[in-house]
Design an enzyme around this catalytic site. Sequence first.
Site, PDB file in Angstrom:
ATOM      1  N   ASP A 139       0.820  -1.211   0.000  1.00  0.00           N
ATOM      2  CA  ASP A 139       0.000   0.000   0.000  1.00  0.00           C
ATOM      3  C   ASP A 139       0.856   1.264   0.000  1.00  0.00           C
ATOM      4  O   ASP A 139       0.498   2.263  -0.638  1.00  0.00           O
ATOM      5  CB  ASP A 139      -0.930   0.002   1.213  1.00  0.00           C
ATOM      6  N   TYR A 157      -6.020   5.087   8.853  1.00  0.00           N
ATOM      7  CA  TYR A 157      -5.827   5.620  10.197  1.00  0.00           C
ATOM      8  C   TYR A 157      -7.129   6.127  10.807  1.00  0.00           C
ATOM      9  O   TYR A 157      -7.404   5.940  11.998  1.00  0.00           O
ATOM     10  CB  TYR A 157      -4.786   6.740  10.140  1.00  0.00           C
TER      11      TYR A 157
END
Length: 305
Positions: free
Chosen positions: A78, A195
């Site tokens: 990623d 996140y």
Amino acid sequence: MPKIGIIYNDVKPIAGRVATELKDKLTAAGWDVCMTTGVGGILGYSTPESPVCHTPIDGLTPPGFDSEMSCAVVLGGDGTVLSAFRLVAPRGIPLLTVNTGHMGFLTEAYLNQLPQALESIMAGQYEIEERAMLTVKVFRGESVLWEALCLNEMVLHREPLTSMCHFEIAVGRHAPVDIAADGVIVSTPTGSTAYSLSAGGPVITPGVPALQLVPICPHSLASRALVFADTETVSIFPVNNIRLVMVVDGNAGCYVFPEDRVYMERSQYSARFIRLQSPEFFRILREKLGWGLPHIAKPTSVELP
């Protein structure tokens, strides 16, 4: 002669080896191949001694990666995908993302599927999915100190992270709000599974034209995640007498001082993903994050007497 790019993670030996083999194979098949690492999209961090670390968004594209390139193959995880889109999004180059990492939430295929994926691309059997990106800038007065393209999220926090700081945040033309927290996150729908999800934000499906603001460990029961239209701009003014740290997509950032402001808006550039089949976001949520998997037995039907 058709033109294709290869972007790979040079930290991972397998990605480098596959990139070289792929370049030789495509060259032999008559393709014009440009190859680079993803390092150029990792913008690095400014330091207290050198707080200005400004690389223009349009200045990161590697040589040869231009509008004549039909697509590029990304070999990595990623982080490499996030870096690669900072390199090529200004040129509109779509990316086939191939996982050589762990989670691979943003990747479309695995290494063992690469030959079939290339056949599909050469035959034109694929779709393009566009994902929204953010333009993130740090201003001091009218001067831009730092800027970057962002596919996942911008995080602004104090050093160390577990220390309370205060922010004044203006979304569009709405009245500014005050937030006291360890930090704040501004996320795209793509970043809603990163996140901001860990910080308690909601998952937003990629097609929703929205952004979200998520306080990190807020010091108020009233400060919770906010979802708003991506046509709105965001300005963050740190209300502190110390410097803060800003991180974009986990691999680029800068210091933000009390006299600075962080400005964000939806970018004119999009992340263009090559999809070998119609995008199915809920399937990815199940496979990567376990969302919606049954964890208790379903009740059986009972016939009433």
